[in-house]
Design an enzyme around this catalytic site. Sequence first.
Site: not given
Length: 232
Positions: A68-70
């Site tokens: 997942l994106d940060r």
Amino acid sequence: MSNKQHSTIENLQVLYEDNHLIVINKRAGDIVQGDKTGDQPLSETVKAFLKKKYQKPGNVYLGVVHRLDRPTSGIVVFAKTSKALPRLNKMFAEKEAKKTYWAIVKNKPKNNEKRLVHWLKRNTNQNKSYAHQKEVNDSKKAILTYQLLKSLQNYFLLEIDLETGRHHQIRSQLTAIGCPIKGDLKYGFNRSNADGSIHLHARKLLFMHPVKKEQMEIVAPPPNDPIWNACL
């Protein structure tokens, strides 16, 4: 993103665990796997958690299934056995795992629900993807369906089902229809969230258990903040 935001063993939110997998509700700010920042990734925190919980003397096996994106929060699945990992990897690669996201956006979309089809071109220098209406060189087809779930005073809650899994797909496609995600400066929102997060949350995951062959449904509560809380 301040270090306080990063998950520790104590604040790790475990949504599901059995012998073969563990599912975490990722906090915004955590990186799933190690990168050039050198910050401790969520995978290492989960390993430390398992080592402590089961008092394991040696190394803990943990396989990263997807990312997942940060700045995004929500469901992340890890494999605890070498039997489960390739099966889960295959499932995610072949889009057999059904992902549903929640996004809080600033503008109401023209349609309350719609299937969006764009061609995304990734700019690696900017770590950003641009959505085009037609195919362009080196672009990949991106498809999602959204529906408006709730209208808040200044924001709108969208539920998004992904048909493809492209780099920054939801962020890029929602910006293309004039609905940037709250806090997402990179994709056109006018100011960042104080903690560096964006209001994008991996809310639900449907998948077949890699070993038991049972249908799994995992739901992750969104972060505890006034705007997310108003959506529940």
